[in-house]
Each structure stands twice: as C-alpha cells, then as structure tokens.
Write a protein that holds these residues in place. Structure first.
Motif, PDB file in Angstrom:
ATOM      1  N   GLU A 273       0.839  -1.207   0.000  1.00 49.64           N
ATOM      2  CA  GLU A 273       0.000   0.000   0.000  1.00 49.64           C
ATOM      3  C   GLU A 273       0.873   1.255   0.000  1.00 49.64           C
ATOM      4  OE1 GLU A 273      -3.335  -0.201  -0.477  1.00 49.64           O
ATOM      5  OE2 GLU A 273      -2.783  -2.320  -0.647  1.00 49.64           O
ATOM      6  N   GLU A 274       1.973   1.225   0.748  1.00 47.34           N
ATOM      7  CA  GLU A 274       2.864   2.379   0.782  1.00 47.34           C
ATOM      8  C   GLU A 274       3.555   2.572  -0.567  1.00 47.34           C
ATOM      9  OE1 GLU A 274       5.285   5.535   2.753  1.00 47.34           O
ATOM     10  OE2 GLU A 274       3.221   4.933   2.313  1.00 47.34           O
ATOM     11  N   LEU A 275       3.897   1.487  -1.255  1.00 45.30           N
ATOM     12  CA  LEU A 275       4.475   1.600  -2.596  1.00 45.30           C
ATOM     13  C   LEU A 275       3.475   2.208  -3.570  1.00 45.30           C
ATOM     14  CD1 LEU A 275       6.378  -1.797  -2.808  1.00 45.30           C
ATOM     15  CD2 LEU A 275       7.417   0.484  -2.857  1.00 45.30           C
ATOM     16  N   LEU A 276       2.199   1.872  -3.411  1.00 45.80           N
ATOM     17  CA  LEU A 276       1.159   2.454  -4.269  1.00 45.80           C
ATOM     18  C   LEU A 276       1.024   3.953  -4.031  1.00 45.80           C
ATOM     19  CD1 LEU A 276      -1.433  -0.428  -3.950  1.00 45.80           C
ATOM     20  CD2 LEU A 276      -0.526   0.444  -6.127  1.00 45.80           C
ATOM     21  N   ARG A 277       1.390   4.405  -2.853  1.00 52.28           N
ATOM     22  CA  ARG A 277       1.421   5.848  -2.583  1.00 52.28           C
ATOM     23  C   ARG A 277       2.740   6.462  -3.036  1.00 52.28           C
ATOM     24  NH1 ARG A 277       3.621   9.660   0.455  1.00 52.28           N
ATOM     25  NH2 ARG A 277       5.087   8.133   1.332  1.00 52.28           N
ATOM     26  N   TYR A 278       3.828   5.855  -2.628  1.00 47.77           N
ATOM     27  CA  TYR A 278       5.160   6.442  -2.788  1.00 47.77           C
ATOM     28  C   TYR A 278       5.660   6.393  -4.234  1.00 47.77           C
ATOM     29  CZ  TYR A 278      10.189   7.038  -1.792  1.00 47.77           C
ATOM     30  OH  TYR A 278      11.495   7.467  -1.761  1.00 47.77           O
ATOM     31  N   GLY A 313      -0.605  14.107  -5.736  1.00 51.24           N
ATOM     32  CA  GLY A 313      -1.502  14.036  -4.587  1.00 51.24           C
ATOM     33  C   GLY A 313      -1.001  13.077  -3.529  1.00 51.24           C
ATOM     34  N   ASN A 314      -0.362  11.989  -3.973  1.00 53.30           N
ATOM     35  CA  ASN A 314       0.174  11.005  -3.034  1.00 53.30           C
ATOM     36  C   ASN A 314       1.360  11.530  -2.221  1.00 53.30           C
ATOM     37  OD1 ASN A 314      -1.571   8.899  -3.536  1.00 53.30           O
ATOM     38  ND2 ASN A 314      -0.276   7.915  -5.055  1.00 53.30           N
ATOM     39  N   ASP A 327       7.526   4.590   4.103  1.00 55.48           N
ATOM     40  CA  ASP A 327       7.279   4.070   5.449  1.00 55.48           C
ATOM     41  C   ASP A 327       6.252   2.934   5.365  1.00 55.48           C
ATOM     42  OD1 ASP A 327       6.703   3.512   8.062  1.00 55.48           O
ATOM     43  OD2 ASP A 327       5.855   5.473   8.537  1.00 55.48           O
ATOM     44  N   PRO A 328       6.723   1.672   5.414  1.00 60.84           N
ATOM     45  CA  PRO A 328       5.789   0.549   5.287  1.00 60.84           C
ATOM     46  C   PRO A 328       4.846   0.368   6.472  1.00 60.84           C
ATOM     47  CG  PRO A 328       8.010  -0.245   5.733  1.00 60.84           C
ATOM     48  CD  PRO A 328       8.121   1.227   5.519  1.00 60.84           C
ATOM     49  N   THR A 329       4.992   1.182   7.516  1.00 59.76           N
ATOM     50  CA  THR A 329       4.048   1.125   8.636  1.00 59.76           C
ATOM     51  C   THR A 329       3.148   2.363   8.676  1.00 59.76           C
ATOM     52  OG1 THR A 329       5.587   2.192  10.190  1.00 59.76           O
ATOM     53  CG2 THR A 329       5.707  -0.207   9.998  1.00 59.76           C
ATOM     54  N   ARG A 330       3.122   3.118   7.580  1.00 58.31           N
ATOM     55  CA  ARG A 330       2.358   4.377   7.558  1.00 58.31           C
ATOM     56  C   ARG A 330       0.884   4.131   7.893  1.00 58.31           C
ATOM     57  NH1 ARG A 330       3.303   9.322   5.486  1.00 58.31           N
ATOM     58  NH2 ARG A 330       5.257   8.585   4.524  1.00 58.31           N
ATOM     59  N   PRO A 331       0.351   4.862   8.865  1.00 55.73           N
ATOM     60  CA  PRO A 331      -1.074   4.709   9.198  1.00 55.73           C
ATOM     61  C   PRO A 331      -1.959   5.532   8.245  1.00 55.73           C
ATOM     62  CG  PRO A 331      -0.066   6.299  10.670  1.00 55.73           C
ATOM     63  CD  PRO A 331       1.042   5.797   9.776  1.00 55.73           C
ATOM     64  N   ASP A 332      -3.242   5.171   8.199  1.00 58.31           N
ATOM     65  CA  ASP A 332      -4.230   5.958   7.446  1.00 58.31           C
ATOM     66  C   ASP A 332      -3.744   6.250   6.029  1.00 58.31           C
ATOM     67  OD1 ASP A 332      -6.551   7.422   6.942  1.00 58.31           O
ATOM     68  OD2 ASP A 332      -5.653   9.300   7.646  1.00 58.31           O
ATOM     69  N   HIS A 335      -4.206   6.260  -0.167  1.00 51.02           N
ATOM     70  CA  HIS A 335      -3.495   6.773  -1.341  1.00 51.02           C
ATOM     71  C   HIS A 335      -4.407   6.800  -2.570  1.00 51.02           C
ATOM     72  CE1 HIS A 335      -3.426   2.669  -2.872  1.00 51.02           C
ATOM     73  NE2 HIS A 335      -3.016   2.271  -1.678  1.00 51.02           N
ATOM     74  N   LEU A 336      -3.883   7.397  -3.631  1.00 49.93           N
ATOM     75  CA  LEU A 336      -4.586   7.479  -4.911  1.00 49.93           C
ATOM     76  C   LEU A 336      -3.962   6.541  -5.939  1.00 49.93           C
ATOM     77  CD1 LEU A 336      -4.847  11.386  -5.033  1.00 49.93           C
ATOM     78  CD2 LEU A 336      -6.676   9.785  -4.393  1.00 49.93           C
ATOM     79  N   GLY A 337      -3.234   5.528  -5.463  1.00 48.88           N
ATOM     80  CA  GLY A 337      -2.521   4.637  -6.365  1.00 48.88           C
ATOM     81  C   GLY A 337      -3.408   3.886  -7.330  1.00 48.88           C
ATOM     82  N   PHE A 338      -4.643   3.609  -6.935  1.00 43.71           N
ATOM     83  CA  PHE A 338      -5.601   2.955  -7.820  1.00 43.71           C
ATOM     84  C   PHE A 338      -6.740   3.896  -8.200  1.00 43.71           C
ATOM     85  CE2 PHE A 338      -4.270  -1.337  -5.952  1.00 43.71           C
ATOM     86  CZ  PHE A 338      -3.504  -1.650  -7.054  1.00 43.71           C
ATOM     87  N   GLY A 339      -6.509   5.212  -8.036  1.00 47.07           N
ATOM     88  CA  GLY A 339      -7.575   6.161  -8.310  1.00 47.07           C
ATOM     89  C   GLY A 339      -8.573   6.181  -7.169  1.00 47.07           C
ATOM     90  N   SER A 340      -9.804   6.593  -7.484  1.00 46.72           N
ATOM     91  CA  SER A 340     -10.870   6.631  -6.497  1.00 46.72           C
ATOM     92  C   SER A 340     -12.178   6.885  -7.231  1.00 46.72           C
ATOM     93  CB  SER A 340     -10.612   7.733  -5.450  1.00 46.72           C
ATOM     94  OG  SER A 340     -11.508   7.627  -4.368  1.00 46.72           O
ATOM     95  N   GLY A 341     -13.289   6.777  -6.526  1.00 40.58           N
ATOM     96  CA  GLY A 341     -14.574   7.032  -7.156  1.00 40.58           C
ATOM     97  C   GLY A 341     -15.031   5.867  -8.018  1.00 40.58           C
ATOM     98  N   ILE A 342     -15.904   6.148  -8.977  1.00 40.27           N
ATOM     99  CA  ILE A 342     -16.496   5.067  -9.771  1.00 40.27           C
ATOM    100  C   ILE A 342     -15.461   4.372 -10.646  1.00 40.27           C
ATOM    101  CG2 ILE A 342     -18.775   6.156  -9.785  1.00 40.27           C
ATOM    102  CD1 ILE A 342     -18.259   6.897 -12.746  1.00 40.27           C
ATOM    103  N   HIS A 343     -14.347   5.041 -10.916  1.00 42.05           N
ATOM    104  CA  HIS A 343     -13.305   4.447 -11.758  1.00 42.05           C
ATOM    105  C   HIS A 343     -12.148   3.870 -10.922  1.00 42.05           C
ATOM    106  CE1 HIS A 343     -14.913   5.482 -15.688  1.00 42.05           C
ATOM    107  NE2 HIS A 343     -15.273   6.641 -15.173  1.00 42.05           N
TER     108      HIS A 343
END
Length: 394
Positions: A273-278, A313-314, A327-332, A335-343
């Motif tokens: 998840e952190e890689l998807l952000r970073y 944004g990430n 930080d692989p222990t980042r809380p909350d 991220h927008l790594g897979f976008g958001s919303g209906i898409h």
C-alpha cells in the motif's frame, strides 16, 4: 495561476527518473495551474480526490468529439460505465466474494517460483524482462484465455495503445494516434476471434464466459466484448509490471527497509500500500468537464483537459506526514494509487495479490543484490511511469 512549461517539463523524458520535484512545484503553484495549451494541472490530494468523485467530470473522449467508436468502460461515464463494468466483473464472481482472483493465488505462487528458478548467485538479471513482466502477463493470459505463445503479438499492440494514451503537451497527432487506433482494431479482432472459438465450447476463462452468457440482457455486444477484452488484457499487466518494478527499485535503494521486511514479512501488505502511494504505477489521469465549472476558485471551461496528477496528490504534505519518506508502517494510508470514485481500478485486487507474491518471493534475492544502473532506463510513458529495464547483479 498559469504556467506555460510545467506540463512540458513533467512529460519531458529527462524528468522520468524523478518527477517529484516538479510535482512539488505544481502544488506550490496553486490548486489549479493552467497551461499554454488550455489544459489544467491539479496536484493537491484533496482537490484530486474531490474531482475523482465529481459526476460533472467526464472520462469519455467523445465529450470533446475525439472519437466516434464506443470506448472501453474505463473511459465511459455512468450509466454506460456502470453497466459495462458490472458485466465485465461477472466472471470474477459477486462483489466482495472470494471469487476468481483468490482462486488464482496458488497459480500466481507457482508462476513466481518458476520465474525465480533462473535467479542464480553472481548472475545479472533484469527484474522487468525476467520477472515483473512475465508474471502478470502469464496470469492475465490464463484469466482471459489468451494463448501465452501469442505474447509477442499482443505486446506490440499493447505498446502502441499505451503510447497513444499517454498525456501529451499537444493534441497533434497523428502517427501515435493512428498506430493506437490500428492496434485497437487488430487486438480487438484477435480477441473476438478467440471468443468466437469458445462459443458453444467454453473453457474456464473470461472470454468463454463473455461468449457464452445465456442471458441476452447481460450479454456484451461484439464491439463491447472487443473493447472490454482489450482493456482487461492491457490493464491486467501494464500497471502491475510498474508496481513490482518500482517496488523492487525502492527496496534496493532503501536497504534498511528491505532488511526490515525480510525480518517482518507480515508488514508486506502494508508495504505494498505504501508503494502504491510512494511510487505508484499510474501518475496521471485526464478528465473533461461536462459544463463550465469552478475548481478551487478557478473557472474551467466545458471541454477543457483537466489532468489529475495522482502521484503528486500522493506526496501532498497537507494529507501525508513526511510524504517523501517510504514508510511501510504508515497509518491511514488512503493513497490514490488505484484512483478513487467510480473508476477505482478494476484490477486492483489482482494487482495486490500479484505484488504480495512477487515482492515476497523477491525479498531473499534483493537482500544480496545490487543495482547495475541507478537511475535505470525508464519507459517513455509519463502517465504509466516505471523502469523499462531494471538490471541487478545477484
């Protein structure tokens, strides 16, 4: 605010190894930064997240009269998008059920193990060509029912389509657009032919499921089947290659975090998840307003190109503490790594499973590996950013 050169500098190939200083410049320039070509760049997390959920923003290129054929559901608005996405998801099983993705875990582990058999001490390997590319390609071929031996054929089509879909500073073209259109037609025809071969003789694959849908109300048209299959084949491997490769590069550059993950493998899901952000596999998405609208105090006209820089944004410090630190222990970590919303990325669950398996299997090898080139050579694409090759010495 207007900045004539920022998009050109971001998309310049020289910026591919490290676009993040330009993203910081984008965020500092204002919520909305107008470019000389009339497009608008948006780099703040909160503005991007709001627009990804705003029904006034279109993904359909027909909004500007760019194409006449029906695009894949990734580039459609509701209600068309919802209908086609729902039909495409049916072979995966009901939402929130274990479904087909979980049933592939064993096969993903097996493929991963086979690819790692060639990883011998002292050998130089390419993480992309020897591992990160063949893993998701083999999986998506199995899922769709595409012969693995046809990979050279659809790789050329995929390259042409991805090149044509990249964010560009000018809407000029031509040769890339023509090549993309031709690739879409040829690839769609190829996949339709495979689906027709399964009609009445189904196998355990998605093309068989599409071709043999018994309910006319749930059946894809020929055009819809072709566009959906093309999208699934390309999206099913392109972004995952980047996720695995960017993840490997990040860990090789940060041996302390690599060692920590080797000691605490239970952190791997959070690390992905952190890689998807970073270091996300997708850096930008384009939207087009259906009508004139106000975005963070800036009037954006109907039909204008609005480029949401997800990777910026990430790294927004207004949303993430110390955003330039992995930080692989980042809380909350929303991220927008897979976008958001209906898409929100259709293939996100599969990409996660593949990344867990791939990086988990690579950890013992990466601990004693060294980069041959840093930065490595990158792909041309600014939107789907990742190394073209990642040579390492084991």
């Amino acid at each position: 605010m207007e900045s004539e050169s920022l998009l050109a500098r971001i998309t310049d190939y020289a910026s591919r190894p490290d676009p993040y200083p330009l993203y910081a410049e984008l965020r500092d320039a204002g919520p909305v930064v107008r470019q000389a070509d009339g497009s608008h760049l948006i780099g703040g997390y909160h503005e991007i997240a709001a627009l990804l959920h705003d029904p006034r923003m279109s993904t359909d290129p027909r909004t500007r009269g760019e194409v006449t054929h029906k695009p894949p559901f990734l580039r459609l608005d509701d209600p068309e998008h919802h209908r086609l996405r729902t039909l495409a998801m049916r072979p995966f099983g009901p939402p929130h059920s274990p479904g087909r993705v979980d049933s592939l875990r064993g096969e993903i582990d097996r493929i991963t193990g086979e690819l790692l058999e060639s990883f011998e001490a002292g050998r130089q390997i390419d993480i992309v060509d020897d591992f990160a590319y063949p893993l998701p390609v083999t999986v998506i071929c199995r899922l769709l029912g595409v012969p693995r031996e046809d990979e050279p054929l659809f790789r050329a089509w995929s390259d042409a389509l991805v090149t044509a879909a990249d964010v560009r500073t000018e809407d000029d073209s031509t040769e890339m657009d023509k090549a993309g259109d031709q690739a879409r037609i040829e690839m769609g025809g190829y996949l339709l032919h495979l689906a027709e071969q399964r009609r009445g003789h189904p196998g355990d694959d998605m093309l068989s499921a599409f071709a043999n849908e018994p309910d006319p109300a749930l059946r894809l048209t020929q055009e819809e089947l072709a566009e959906t299959a093309v999208l699934l084949l390309i999206a099913g491997h392109e972004t995952t290659v980047n996720l695995i490769t960017n993840g490997s590069l990040t860990l090789l550059r940060q041996p302390d975090q690599l060692d920590r993950l080797r000691r605490e493998p239970e952190l791997l899901p959070r690390a992905v998840e952190e890689l998807l952000r970073y270091e996300p596999p997708v850096h930008m998405r384009e939207r087009v307003p259906h009508a004139d609208m106000d975005i963070a105090g800036t009037r954006v006209p109907q039909g204008a190109s609005v480029i949401l820089v997800l990777a910026s944004g990430n790294r927004d410090p207004r949303r993430f503490h110390d955003p330039d630190r992995f930080d692989p222990t980042r809380p909350d970590n929303q991220h927008l790594g897979f976008g958001s919303g209906i898409h929100l990325c259709f293939g996100g669950p599969l990409a996660r499973v593949e990344a867990y398996a791939a990086l988990g299997a690579l950890l013992p090898h990466l601990g004693t590996a060294r980069l041959v080139e840093d930065p490595p050579p990158y792909r041309q694409n600014a939107m789907l950013r990742g190394p073209r090759h990642l040579p390492v010495r084991l």
